[in-house]
Write an enzyme that holds these catalytic residues in place. Structure first.
Site, PDB file in Angstrom:
ATOM      1  N   ASN A 210       3.345   0.015 -24.160  1.00  0.00           N
ATOM      2  CA  ASN A 210       4.417  -0.072 -23.209  1.00  0.00           C
ATOM      3  C   ASN A 210       4.268   1.171 -22.327  1.00  0.00           C
ATOM      4  O   ASN A 210       3.288   1.882 -22.264  1.00  0.00           O
ATOM      5  CB  ASN A 210       5.818   0.260 -24.061  1.00  0.00           C
ATOM      6  CG  ASN A 210       5.740   1.527 -25.047  1.00  0.00           C
ATOM      7  OD1 ASN A 210       5.729   2.682 -24.548  1.00  0.00           O
ATOM      8  ND2 ASN A 210       5.460   1.494 -26.260  1.00  0.00           N
ATOM      9  N   ASP A 278       7.244  -2.114 -31.606  1.00  0.00           N
ATOM     10  CA  ASP A 278       8.001  -2.779 -32.581  1.00  0.00           C
ATOM     11  C   ASP A 278       7.168  -3.807 -33.404  1.00  0.00           C
ATOM     12  O   ASP A 278       7.294  -3.931 -34.605  1.00  0.00           O
ATOM     13  CB  ASP A 278       9.189  -3.289 -32.443  1.00  0.00           C
ATOM     14  CG  ASP A 278      10.322  -2.274 -31.774  1.00  0.00           C
ATOM     15  OD1 ASP A 278      10.367  -1.272 -32.540  1.00  0.00           O
ATOM     16  OD2 ASP A 278      11.028  -2.437 -30.968  1.00  0.00           O
ATOM     17  N   LYS A 288     -13.761 -10.404 -28.138  1.00  0.00           N
ATOM     18  CA  LYS A 288     -12.836 -10.960 -27.109  1.00  0.00           C
ATOM     19  C   LYS A 288     -12.277 -12.555 -27.226  1.00  0.00           C
ATOM     20  O   LYS A 288     -13.320 -13.223 -27.166  1.00  0.00           O
ATOM     21  CB  LYS A 288     -13.739 -10.401 -25.811  1.00  0.00           C
ATOM     22  CG  LYS A 288     -12.769 -10.539 -24.810  1.00  0.00           C
ATOM     23  CD  LYS A 288     -13.208 -10.415 -23.413  1.00  0.00           C
ATOM     24  CE  LYS A 288     -12.553 -10.711 -22.116  1.00  0.00           C
ATOM     25  NZ  LYS A 288     -13.037 -10.990 -21.058  1.00  0.00           N
ATOM     26  N   PRO A 306       5.804  -0.546 -38.848  1.00  0.00           N
ATOM     27  CA  PRO A 306       6.490   0.280 -39.593  1.00  0.00           C
ATOM     28  C   PRO A 306       7.344   1.349 -38.812  1.00  0.00           C
ATOM     29  O   PRO A 306       7.161   1.501 -37.864  1.00  0.00           O
ATOM     30  CB  PRO A 306       5.518   1.299 -40.489  1.00  0.00           C
ATOM     31  CG  PRO A 306       4.160   1.075 -39.595  1.00  0.00           C
ATOM     32  CD  PRO A 306       4.282  -0.492 -39.029  1.00  0.00           C
TER      33      PRO A 306
END
Ligand code: CTP
Length: 407
Positions: A210, A278, A288, A306
């Site tokens: 992210n 998450d 790959k 977790p």
């Protein structure tokens, strides 16, 4: 000569000796003393902000009314963050202003606002030094508890001889050495901070991640360390440098981050600022993944990661102050209150990420939610929010007196 102090605010005023402050900065930096600097308009006639900044490694502040400076670090904070304020060289003008409580530029405002020891090292023509006005001002400063580093006698830049030469660097360092190191408010406390994103591998070249920059978490770690805490910073991949005085633990995945967080226990304070993924792929391919094997479309099964904050909340060695963040796009406060309860933390700093900008922006708007209260903090830089959070932590952890009338 080693100094006791860890950081100073150096005010350089208008004197031909201003260039000598560069040597002083160099010596202080060699001893790992952090130097913030203010160059007065007079000082800037002799040396440049760039010369000062290139040695301090921090911005040089020059003008009370410069919006950038004030937003970056207000004069009040500038004057209080350091362990001491050193005016070197101090011109007759800045000495007169300080003795009379004038505050018409950044330097004099910071000098009036500070609650830290002030040391003044005068440098001026000998007649200016001997002048009754200067001597009266010096006596006033001494009476206020300001330490004066006496100027030296000898040949002066103006060609005259007498008392008024800027003290040499060892004398200035010795004066700083005389200052008692402040007892830091979080000395003896252990803190752990999670920061940055996690990267969850899909195959050797791909991952799920992210946009977290790590700015907020790293700023919190820095502020905790500055307050004297022993800080472990568990961070996913970021471009942020490790703050001074912080022990970094570099991790990639949520599972590694959890293991490192548990390893860092026991801790008095934990701040979970990481943007933990998450989910993670249930299978990580050793090779790959090739289009030829997957066909046009490809889907992956994701399993939950977790929850580090929650795990700390339920841990046998739960930190006494456990703080999480909540990034929300809608119903911010409602979701954040639910999160506070479900994660079992003490405080939650909630921010609205609906604009999509928060991850890389320097500014952040947060609400602090506890089980009893919700307060909105004004929009500020991530560094200022980190400082406010640490101020609140200090306030909460400080031993409470019996008298609760004011609390
Ligand atoms: N957090 C964590 N471990 C996770 C997920 C979140 O430690 N696996 C922590 C974050 O560091 C943050 C808080 O939990 O302090 C809330 O993170 P956020 O992403 O807002 O919430 P989530 O629990 O992921 O819930 P959702 O994404 O459904 O809003």
């Amino acid at each position: 000569m080693r100094t006791n102090i860890r950081s100073i605010l150096l005010i350089i005023s208008g004197s031909v000796a201003a260039y000598k402050s560069l040597e002083l900065i160099r010596r202080l930096r060699e001893q790992d003393v952090q130097v913030h600097s203010i160059l007065t308009a007079g000082g800037a006639e002799f040396i440049t902000p760039l010369a000062v900044s290139s040695l301090t490694g921090t911005p040089t502040y020059t003008d009370l009314f410069s919006l950038r400076d004030e937003v970056d670090m207000g004069h009040i904070r500038l004057s209080r963050e350091a362990d001491a304020v050193l005016v070197a060289p101090a011109s007759a003008d800045i000495i007169a202003k300080l003795a009379n409580g004038m505050a018409n530029d950044l330097a004099t405002t910071a000098l009036l606002a500070t609650d830290k020891p002030v040391i003044v090292a005068p440098a001026m023509n000998h007649r200016m030094w001997e002048h009754a006005s200067t001597q009266r001002n010096i006596a006033t400063l001494r009476a206020q508890g300001i330490h004066i580093v006496e100027p030296e006698s000898g040949d002066m830049a103006c060609g005259e001889t007498g008392k008024g030469r800027f003290a040499d660097t060892p004398t200035l360092l010795a004066a700083l050495n005389g200052i008692e190191p402040p007892s830091l408010p979080l000395a003896g406390k252990k803190a752990l901070v999670t920061s940055g994103p996690t990267y969850e591998p899909v195959d050797p070249v791909r991952f799920i991640g992210n946009r977290s920059s790590g700015k907020q978490g790293h700023a919190i770690a820095a502020a905790l360390a500055q307050a004297g805490a022993e800080v472990t910073l568990i961070t996913g991949p970021t471009h942020e440098p490790t703050p001074a005085g912080v022990v970094p633990v570099h991790v990639q995945t949520a599972e590694d981050m959890l293991a490192a967080a548990e390893e860092a226990l026991p801790a008095d304070i934990a701040v979970c600022a990481a943007a933990v993924s998450d989910w993670r792929p249930d299978v990580v391919s050793a090779q790959k993944i090739k289009k030829i094997d997957t066909g046009e479309e490809f889907s992956m099964n994701l399993i939950p990661n977790p929850d580090i904050l929650k795990a700390l909340g339920q841990h046998a060695q739960r930190p006494s102050l456990l703080i999480g963040f909540a990034a929300e796009t809608n119903d911010v406060l409602e979701h954040a209150k639910q999160k506070l309860a479900s994660k079992g933390c003490d405080w939650l700093l909630a921010n609205d990420v609906s604009g999509g900008q928060v991850f890389s922006e320097d500014n952040n708007t947060v609400w602090r939610i506890t089980r009893q209260s919700t307060d909105a903090w004004p929009t500020a830089s991530k560094r200022a929010i980190a400082q406010k959070l640490v101020d609140e932590i200090i306030f909460t952890l400080q031993p409470k007196t019996q008298d609760t009338h004011h609390g």
